[in-house]
Design an enzyme around this catalytic site. Structure first.
Site, PDB file in Angstrom:
ATOM      1  N   GLY A  49       0.808  -0.937   0.297  1.00  0.00           N
ATOM      2  CA  GLY A  49       0.042  -0.029  -0.092  1.00  0.00           C
ATOM      3  C   GLY A  49       0.868   1.104  -0.390  1.00  0.00           C
ATOM      4  CG  ASP A 105      -0.696   1.724   2.976  1.00  0.00           C
ATOM      5  OD1 ASP A 105      -0.363   1.556   4.290  1.00  0.00           O
ATOM      6  OD2 ASP A 105      -1.621   1.305   2.185  1.00  0.00           O
ATOM      7  CG  ASP A 108      -8.065  -0.688  10.409  1.00  0.00           C
ATOM      8  OD1 ASP A 108      -8.373   0.175  10.586  1.00  0.00           O
ATOM      9  OD2 ASP A 108      -7.890  -1.486   9.779  1.00  0.00           O
ATOM     10  CB  THR A 112       0.897  -4.304  10.521  1.00  0.00           C
ATOM     11  OG1 THR A 112      -0.839  -4.597   9.838  1.00  0.00           O
ATOM     12  CG2 THR A 112       1.661  -4.600   9.296  1.00  0.00           C
ATOM     13  CG  LEU A 113       3.044  -0.593  11.746  1.00  0.00           C
ATOM     14  CD1 LEU A 113       2.712   1.259  11.391  1.00  0.00           C
ATOM     15  CD2 LEU A 113       4.558   0.005  10.926  1.00  0.00           C
ATOM     16  CG  ASP A 164      -5.625  -4.205  -1.559  1.00  0.00           C
ATOM     17  OD1 ASP A 164      -5.036  -3.202  -0.793  1.00  0.00           O
ATOM     18  OD2 ASP A 164      -5.897  -5.045  -2.110  1.00  0.00           O
ATOM     19  NE  ARG A 170      -2.512  -3.056  -4.030  1.00  0.00           N
ATOM     20  CZ  ARG A 170      -2.576  -2.894  -2.389  1.00  0.00           C
ATOM     21  NH1 ARG A 170      -2.371  -1.801  -2.656  1.00  0.00           N
ATOM     22  NH2 ARG A 170      -2.673  -4.600  -2.077  1.00  0.00           N
TER      23      ARG A 170
HETATM   24  P1  IMP Z   1      -3.239  -3.032  10.884  1.00  0.00           P
HETATM   25  O1  IMP Z   1      -2.425  -3.699  11.136  1.00  0.00           O
HETATM   26  O2  IMP Z   1      -5.019  -3.194  11.028  1.00  0.00           O
HETATM   27  O3  IMP Z   1      -2.886  -1.197  11.019  1.00  0.00           O
HETATM   28  O4  IMP Z   1      -3.916  -2.291   8.899  1.00  0.00           O
HETATM   29  C1  IMP Z   1      -2.486  -2.247   8.451  1.00  0.00           C
HETATM   30  C2  IMP Z   1      -3.087  -2.407   7.076  1.00  0.00           C
HETATM   31  O5  IMP Z   1      -4.065  -3.199   6.502  1.00  0.00           O
HETATM   32  C3  IMP Z   1      -2.911  -1.143   6.667  1.00  0.00           C
HETATM   33  O6  IMP Z   1      -0.779  -0.886   5.878  1.00  0.00           O
HETATM   34  C4  IMP Z   1      -3.479  -0.846   4.971  1.00  0.00           C
HETATM   35  O7  IMP Z   1      -2.624  -2.142   3.629  1.00  0.00           O
HETATM   36  C5  IMP Z   1      -4.948  -2.207   5.469  1.00  0.00           C
HETATM   37  N1  IMP Z   1      -5.753  -1.241   5.561  1.00  0.00           N
HETATM   38  C6  IMP Z   1      -6.457  -0.802   6.389  1.00  0.00           C
HETATM   39  N2  IMP Z   1      -7.704   0.012   6.914  1.00  0.00           N
HETATM   40  C7  IMP Z   1      -7.777  -0.374   5.204  1.00  0.00           C
HETATM   41  C8  IMP Z   1      -8.207   0.304   4.748  1.00  0.00           C
HETATM   42  O8  IMP Z   1      -9.877   1.298   4.715  1.00  0.00           O
HETATM   43  N3  IMP Z   1      -8.383  -0.146   3.010  1.00  0.00           N
HETATM   44  C9  IMP Z   1      -7.405  -0.366   2.558  1.00  0.00           C
HETATM   45  N4  IMP Z   1      -6.436  -1.107   2.878  1.00  0.00           N
HETATM   46  C10 IMP Z   1      -6.449  -0.662   4.477  1.00  0.00           C
HETATM   47 MG    MG Z   2      -0.674  -1.274   3.681  1.00  0.00          MG
END
Ligand code: IMP
Ligand code: MG
Length: 179
Positions: A49, A105, A108, A112-113, A164, A170
């Site tokens: 992303g 990008d 959420d 992940t981080l 995406d 994208r």
């Molecule tokens: P997290 O681990 O929940 O913080 O999400 C991380 C990853 O989820 C991001 O880097 C995106 O690739 C994907 N993601 C989270 N929210 C969205 C969204 O609204 N649209 C598309 N991809 C998302």
């Molecule tokens: Mg991502």
């Protein structure tokens, strides 16, 4: 720029236009330029992303900087599974003693981080800062220190500017929110 777009079975409407995006990126780039004089930071883009934001951000910097990308997979469809399955493209020799700026990008849940940062710390970088274009504060489940933040958005699914929905969206120049 289209006001609405379709990706697979879902419809999306324009939420952040290209001009706002570019202004936001330029502001972040200016701050990084000020903060990293003579430090030659290593931008570390999280694939897939972040590739659009990383490319735009790097081109606003007025200091020496390098870039690498890492692929972490933890996300399928509309919901974050939160499991860090793989880290592809990362070697300790690239990271050690470098001033890292992680480029995302969107943050959420932060899952992940929260899983990735401890792995990075093991590789002994000189410093780690986080830059994310978007943040969903209502979804965040981990205390992350975000040094460079673009725009806070509500907890709704978005596509475009690198983001995406199952592979599509994208390349959209704006950010589109699910209707
Ligand atoms: P997290 O681990 O929940 O913080 O999400 C991380 C990853 O989820 C991001 O880097 C995106 O690739 C994907 N993601 C989270 N929210 C969205 C969204 O609204 N649209 C598309 N991809 C998302
Ligand atoms: Mg991502």
């Amino acid at each position: 720029m289209a006001q609405t777009v379709k990706a697979h079975d879902l419809n999306f409407e324009l939420f952040i236009n290209e001009q706002t995006i570019q202004k936001t990126v330029a502001d972040i780039g200016e701050k990084i330029t000020q903060d990293y004089q003579n430090k030659k930071p290593l931008l570390l883009g999280i694939l897939n992303g972040s590739f659009v934001f990383a490319a735009d951000l790097m081109r606003t910097l007025e200091i020496d900087a390098e870039i690498e990308f890492v692929k972490l997979t933890s996300y399928e469809g509309l919901n974050s599974s939160g499991i860090l399955r793989e880290m592809i493209g990362l070697e300790e020799s690239k990271i050690e003693n470098r001033h890292l700026i992680i480029i995302e990008d969107i943050i959420d849940t932060g899952n992940t981080l929260a899983r990735f940062l401890p792995e990075l710390e093991k590789m002994n970088p000189a410093s780690i800062a986080l830059a994310t274009f978007l943040l969903k504060p209502e979804a965040l489940q981990h205390p992350l220190k975000i040094s460079y933040l673009g725009i806070k958005i509500p907890n709704k699914f978005v596509i475009g500017y690198g983001l995406d929905y199952n592979g599509l969206g994208r390349g959209l120049r704006g950010i589109y929110q699910i209707i």
